[in-house]
Structure formats: structure tokens, C-alpha cells
Design a protein around this motif. Sequence first.
Motif, short mmCIF file in Angstrom:
data_model
loop_
_atom_site.label_atom_id
_atom_site.label_comp_id
_atom_site.label_asym_id
_atom_site.label_seq_id
_atom_site.Cartn_x
_atom_site.Cartn_y
_atom_site.Cartn_z
N LEU A 85 -3.09 8.72 3.98
CA LEU A 85 -3.71 7.45 3.57
C LEU A 85 -2.85 6.26 4.00
N GLY A 86 -1.55 6.43 3.99
CA GLY A 86 -0.66 5.37 4.46
C GLY A 86 -0.88 5.07 5.94
N SER B 69 -4.28 3.36 6.30
CA SER B 69 -4.25 1.95 5.88
C SER B 69 -3.54 1.09 6.91
N LEU C 25 1.28 6.93 -6.63
CA LEU C 25 0.20 7.90 -6.87
C LEU C 25 0.66 9.33 -6.58
N GLN D 264 -1.48 13.89 1.40
CA GLN D 264 -2.56 12.93 1.25
C GLN D 264 -2.02 11.50 1.23
N SER D 265 -0.91 11.31 0.54
CA SER D 265 -0.29 9.99 0.47
C SER D 265 0.10 9.51 1.87
N ILE E 47 0.83 -1.20 0.00
CA ILE E 47 0.00 0.00 0.00
C ILE E 47 0.87 1.26 0.00
N SER F 192 2.32 1.78 -3.41
CA SER F 192 1.28 2.24 -4.33
C SER F 192 0.95 3.71 -4.10
N LEU F 193 0.89 4.11 -2.83
CA LEU F 193 0.62 5.52 -2.52
C LEU F 193 1.77 6.42 -2.98
N THR F 194 2.99 5.93 -2.87
CA THR F 194 4.13 6.69 -3.36
C THR F 194 4.03 6.89 -4.87
N LEU G 239 -2.08 12.17 -6.10
CA LEU G 239 -2.20 12.55 -4.69
C LEU G 239 -1.04 13.49 -4.37
#
Length: 178
Positions: A47-48, A51, A33, A43-44, A26, A29-31, A39
Amino acid sequence: MTTQPFWASAAAWFTDSRRAALQALIASSLTLLAVTGLLNQEQSFALGELSASLLLLIQGVIGLSLLRDSEWSTWLGTKGRALLYGAATALGPVGIAFQLWGSEVSAQIATIATIIASIATAFVQTVNVHTLSPGEVEVLDLPEDVREVIAQAVAQKAGGSVAEMPVEPTDSNGGTGR
């Protein structure tokens, strides 16, 4: 109970290392995005954190489903409280990052979670005091008369006397913490 094998196999699959691997997936993936501009960095990160808390919550729910009846009365005061705090501290930054609320609301979420956890823990301890052995009772920082009533109830259930029961809150080393 027919759902017990499901929860046991879920616990066997969803180990600490598997949770950590999912968390790494996760985060990666956020990185991606954030790098692509879908993002922003804040925000990243938020969300990390969310999660990670959700994965811990899932692991906690699985563990909760496998508790024996004798363990239900102590779960909230230990793991349940930590899960609630974790969710509240992760939810606050997400709202800030996505401009759903400000830092005041984020702090208020954490405060409300703390109050709810304290109330729920005290309630569960009061209702379930008869299910605990005298050594397991964790008396909160309550007024002396309330601690005395709790100590008497535990002593009566254990067949002992109040004189044998500690009424001072203790830390993990057996000291009073004061």
C-alpha cells in the motif's frame, strides 16, 4: 481556459516537498496499522508503494493540465510513460499482498503496461511528427523503411532534406546507443 488558474494553484500547492510529506504521513500511518495488526507487513509495504505511485500520478496529472499545446506531443514519451510504469509496478505487489492474484499476474500487468506505453508512444509520435522540430524527433527502434518515412515527414515539415535528418536512434549523448 477557465480551469487553468485552478491547475496553476494546485501545482503551486502540490510541490515535490509537499508530495514527499504526504508520502511520509501515509507511510507512518501504514506502519501504525501494521504494528496494531490491522495490516500485515507485506500489505503495508504494498500500500505504501501504491500510495507513492498515486501521489506521483496526481502530480503528473496536474503537470499535464498545464502543458502548452506544443508540449502535448512529447509528454507521453517521457513523463506519461514513467507514470504508467510506476502505476503498473506498484499495482502488482498490492494484488499479491492482498492475495488478489499471484506473481504471474503481477508480471503480466507490468508487461502489458510496457506494451501499451510503447504502442501509445509510437502512435503519438507518428501522429504528431509534424509538430516536432527535427532535433526533438526520437525515432524508436523501428524497421529502416519506417524510420525513413518518419525522417522524410519531419524533414519535409522543417523544409530540410532527408539527407540532413538522422535516421539512427540516438541516446541522450547524441550517440547511436549501439
